[in-house]
Write a protein that holds these residues in place. Sequence first.
Motif, PDB file in Angstrom:
ATOM      1  N   ASN A  87       4.480 -43.501  65.223  1.00  0.00           N
ATOM      2  CA  ASN A  87       3.620 -44.488  66.000  1.00  0.00           C
ATOM      3  C   ASN A  87       4.758 -45.762  66.064  1.00  0.00           C
ATOM      4  O   ASN A  87       4.623 -46.405  67.282  1.00  0.00           O
ATOM      5  CB  ASN A  87       2.311 -44.673  65.253  1.00  0.00           C
ATOM      6  CG  ASN A  87       1.356 -43.634  65.649  1.00  0.00           C
ATOM      7  OD1 ASN A  87       1.366 -42.680  66.492  1.00  0.00           O
ATOM      8  ND2 ASN A  87       0.244 -43.500  64.556  1.00  0.00           N
ATOM      9  N   ARG A  88       5.602 -45.929  65.379  1.00  0.00           N
ATOM     10  CA  ARG A  88       6.589 -46.868  65.493  1.00  0.00           C
ATOM     11  C   ARG A  88       7.432 -46.470  66.638  1.00  0.00           C
ATOM     12  O   ARG A  88       7.806 -47.314  67.551  1.00  0.00           O
ATOM     13  CB  ARG A  88       7.278 -46.996  64.365  1.00  0.00           C
ATOM     14  CG  ARG A  88       8.933 -47.753  64.303  1.00  0.00           C
ATOM     15  CD  ARG A  88       8.720 -49.279  64.783  1.00  0.00           C
ATOM     16  NE  ARG A  88       9.850 -49.943  64.976  1.00  0.00           N
ATOM     17  CZ  ARG A  88      10.739 -49.756  65.859  1.00  0.00           C
ATOM     18  NH1 ARG A  88      10.387 -48.887  66.982  1.00  0.00           N
ATOM     19  NH2 ARG A  88      11.851 -50.363  65.914  1.00  0.00           N
ATOM     20  N   SER A  89       7.721 -45.307  66.773  1.00  0.00           N
ATOM     21  CA  SER A  89       8.649 -44.993  67.962  1.00  0.00           C
ATOM     22  C   SER A  89       7.897 -44.857  69.452  1.00  0.00           C
ATOM     23  O   SER A  89       8.510 -44.704  70.150  1.00  0.00           O
ATOM     24  CB  SER A  89       9.130 -43.456  67.644  1.00  0.00           C
ATOM     25  OG  SER A  89       8.037 -42.620  67.719  1.00  0.00           O
ATOM     26  N   LEU A  90       6.706 -45.182  69.399  1.00  0.00           N
ATOM     27  CA  LEU A  90       5.818 -45.232  70.788  1.00  0.00           C
ATOM     28  C   LEU A  90       6.309 -46.360  71.627  1.00  0.00           C
ATOM     29  O   LEU A  90       6.300 -46.085  72.577  1.00  0.00           O
ATOM     30  CB  LEU A  90       4.287 -45.284  70.503  1.00  0.00           C
ATOM     31  CG  LEU A  90       3.663 -44.178  69.633  1.00  0.00           C
ATOM     32  CD1 LEU A  90       2.080 -44.632  69.370  1.00  0.00           C
ATOM     33  CD2 LEU A  90       3.856 -42.756  70.727  1.00  0.00           C
ATOM     34  N   VAL A  91       6.906 -47.450  71.154  1.00  0.00           N
ATOM     35  CA  VAL A  91       7.294 -48.458  71.788  1.00  0.00           C
ATOM     36  C   VAL A  91       8.823 -48.179  72.334  1.00  0.00           C
ATOM     37  O   VAL A  91       9.727 -47.910  71.236  1.00  0.00           O
ATOM     38  CB  VAL A  91       7.187 -49.772  70.993  1.00  0.00           C
ATOM     39  CG1 VAL A  91       7.532 -50.992  72.000  1.00  0.00           C
ATOM     40  CG2 VAL A  91       5.935 -49.928  70.730  1.00  0.00           C
ATOM     41  N   ILE A  92       9.113 -48.359  73.590  1.00  0.00           N
ATOM     42  CA  ILE A  92      10.534 -48.101  73.932  1.00  0.00           C
ATOM     43  C   ILE A  92      11.310 -49.485  73.795  1.00  0.00           C
ATOM     44  O   ILE A  92      10.801 -50.490  74.321  1.00  0.00           O
ATOM     45  CB  ILE A  92      10.854 -47.691  75.335  1.00  0.00           C
ATOM     46  CG1 ILE A  92       9.960 -46.166  75.429  1.00  0.00           C
ATOM     47  CG2 ILE A  92      12.305 -47.537  75.805  1.00  0.00           C
ATOM     48  CD1 ILE A  92       9.877 -45.787  76.600  1.00  0.00           C
ATOM     49  N   ASN A  93      12.297 -49.813  73.142  1.00  0.00           N
ATOM     50  CA  ASN A  93      13.135 -51.010  73.194  1.00  0.00           C
ATOM     51  C   ASN A  93      14.484 -50.842  73.986  1.00  0.00           C
ATOM     52  O   ASN A  93      15.377 -50.216  73.470  1.00  0.00           O
ATOM     53  CB  ASN A  93      13.271 -51.294  71.574  1.00  0.00           C
ATOM     54  CG  ASN A  93      13.987 -52.600  71.270  1.00  0.00           C
ATOM     55  OD1 ASN A  93      14.341 -53.467  72.268  1.00  0.00           O
ATOM     56  ND2 ASN A  93      14.548 -52.806  70.182  1.00  0.00           N
ATOM     57  N   GLU A  94      14.408 -51.759  74.805  1.00  0.00           N
ATOM     58  CA  GLU A  94      15.776 -51.646  75.518  1.00  0.00           C
ATOM     59  C   GLU A  94      16.020 -53.160  76.545  1.00  0.00           C
ATOM     60  O   GLU A  94      15.320 -53.804  76.877  1.00  0.00           O
ATOM     61  CB  GLU A  94      15.438 -50.605  77.001  1.00  0.00           C
ATOM     62  CG  GLU A  94      16.627 -50.392  77.829  1.00  0.00           C
ATOM     63  CD  GLU A  94      17.859 -50.100  77.244  1.00  0.00           C
ATOM     64  OE1 GLU A  94      18.745 -50.694  77.414  1.00  0.00           O
ATOM     65  OE2 GLU A  94      17.713 -49.122  76.484  1.00  0.00           O
ATOM     66  N   SER A  95      17.225 -53.203  76.318  1.00  0.00           N
ATOM     67  CA  SER A  95      17.717 -54.700  76.906  1.00  0.00           C
ATOM     68  C   SER A  95      18.021 -54.663  78.462  1.00  0.00           C
ATOM     69  O   SER A  95      18.321 -55.306  79.079  1.00  0.00           O
ATOM     70  CB  SER A  95      19.070 -55.213  76.208  1.00  0.00           C
ATOM     71  OG  SER A  95      19.863 -54.225  76.340  1.00  0.00           O
ATOM     72  N   ALA A 103       3.936 -40.303  76.095  1.00  0.00           N
ATOM     73  CA  ALA A 103       3.787 -40.911  74.883  1.00  0.00           C
ATOM     74  C   ALA A 103       2.538 -40.239  74.268  1.00  0.00           C
ATOM     75  O   ALA A 103       1.362 -39.964  74.847  1.00  0.00           O
ATOM     76  CB  ALA A 103       3.059 -42.293  75.648  1.00  0.00           C
ATOM     77  N   GLN A 104       2.808 -39.690  73.139  1.00  0.00           N
ATOM     78  CA  GLN A 104       1.833 -39.064  72.243  1.00  0.00           C
ATOM     79  C   GLN A 104       1.595 -39.700  70.852  1.00  0.00           C
ATOM     80  O   GLN A 104       2.742 -39.626  70.290  1.00  0.00           O
ATOM     81  CB  GLN A 104       2.323 -37.390  72.189  1.00  0.00           C
ATOM     82  CG  GLN A 104       2.059 -36.842  73.480  1.00  0.00           C
ATOM     83  CD  GLN A 104       0.617 -36.419  73.709  1.00  0.00           C
ATOM     84  OE1 GLN A 104      -0.275 -36.763  72.833  1.00  0.00           O
ATOM     85  NE2 GLN A 104       0.442 -35.818  74.912  1.00  0.00           N
ATOM     86  N   PRO A 105       0.322 -40.161  70.526  1.00  0.00           N
ATOM     87  CA  PRO A 105       0.538 -40.748  69.272  1.00  0.00           C
ATOM     88  C   PRO A 105       0.098 -39.664  68.342  1.00  0.00           C
ATOM     89  O   PRO A 105      -0.205 -38.722  68.500  1.00  0.00           O
ATOM     90  CB  PRO A 105      -0.847 -41.786  69.350  1.00  0.00           C
ATOM     91  CG  PRO A 105      -1.511 -41.241  70.383  1.00  0.00           C
ATOM     92  CD  PRO A 105      -0.632 -40.532  71.337  1.00  0.00           C
ATOM     93  N   ASP A 106       0.377 -40.030  66.788  1.00  0.00           N
ATOM     94  CA  ASP A 106       0.199 -38.991  65.857  1.00  0.00           C
ATOM     95  C   ASP A 106      -0.892 -39.521  64.867  1.00  0.00           C
ATOM     96  O   ASP A 106      -0.871 -40.590  64.285  1.00  0.00           O
ATOM     97  CB  ASP A 106       1.623 -38.706  65.291  1.00  0.00           C
ATOM     98  CG  ASP A 106       1.435 -38.098  63.839  1.00  0.00           C
ATOM     99  OD1 ASP A 106       0.472 -37.161  63.878  1.00  0.00           O
ATOM    100  OD2 ASP A 106       2.601 -38.002  63.124  1.00  0.00           O
ATOM    101  N   ASP A 107      -1.872 -38.667  64.843  1.00  0.00           N
ATOM    102  CA  ASP A 107      -3.150 -39.005  63.724  1.00  0.00           C
ATOM    103  C   ASP A 107      -2.747 -39.041  62.543  1.00  0.00           C
ATOM    104  O   ASP A 107      -3.019 -39.682  61.630  1.00  0.00           O
ATOM    105  CB  ASP A 107      -4.128 -38.133  64.209  1.00  0.00           C
ATOM    106  CG  ASP A 107      -4.995 -38.539  65.445  1.00  0.00           C
ATOM    107  OD1 ASP A 107      -4.796 -39.828  65.905  1.00  0.00           O
ATOM    108  OD2 ASP A 107      -5.639 -37.777  66.235  1.00  0.00           O
ATOM    109  N   GLU A 108      -1.638 -37.898  62.099  1.00  0.00           N
ATOM    110  CA  GLU A 108      -1.325 -37.693  60.749  1.00  0.00           C
ATOM    111  C   GLU A 108      -0.340 -38.811  60.361  1.00  0.00           C
ATOM    112  O   GLU A 108       0.815 -38.729  61.108  1.00  0.00           O
ATOM    113  CB  GLU A 108      -0.959 -36.342  60.538  1.00  0.00           C
ATOM    114  CG  GLU A 108      -1.911 -35.319  60.763  1.00  0.00           C
ATOM    115  CD  GLU A 108      -1.305 -33.959  60.552  1.00  0.00           C
ATOM    116  OE1 GLU A 108      -0.337 -33.867  59.636  1.00  0.00           O
ATOM    117  OE2 GLU A 108      -2.017 -33.117  61.136  1.00  0.00           O
TER     118      GLU A 108
END
Length: 196
Positions: free
Chosen positions: A159-167, A181-186
Amino acid sequence: MKSICVYCGASYPEDPSLQSAITLLAETFSDHQIHLVYGGGSIGVMGAIANEVLARGGTVTGVIPQFLLDREVGHFELTELIITNNMHERKQKMADLSDGFIVLPGGYGTMEEFFEVLTWLQLELHQKPIGVLNVDGFYDYLFAQLDVMVDRKFLSVHNRSLVINESEPRELIQKMMRRTAQPDDEETWPEDRDLS
């Protein structure tokens, strides 16, 4: 993506790097014929991104609550200006009209909008990509805090990786177009994690 919601500030400090990023983002919207959805203001970063997109022949929908319009901060030269009764309706309408979300520099309101739509993604209320345009490291400390949440086991690596960080605006749009975008319940906490 045919439309992207941009969250950003009502302030606009004199910052050449920010102006350059806004200009390039507007050019990227124009190149890909992406419709801009934003908070409907005529001031700050909000007004700047709207004006840049319009100047390139793009289309812009602003969504603003009546009480902010009454303060004369509404942008009346947009393709469409939608007036809502309150902030909750505003945010829901912006989300409904958009295929993805981009966060530009801003203050409390920008952070609140970002975390709300990110929480909606985590709860599987949508599957739209979320990107942060991290101009000159503006959000570096925010991403460091997200890493702390992972380390302390309040946030999963996935879930941390759901956000794209780009400059870089063009690269951000490309990554968003490729992202599913696919969240992970586990909640899993692997020792070796790649958050790039």
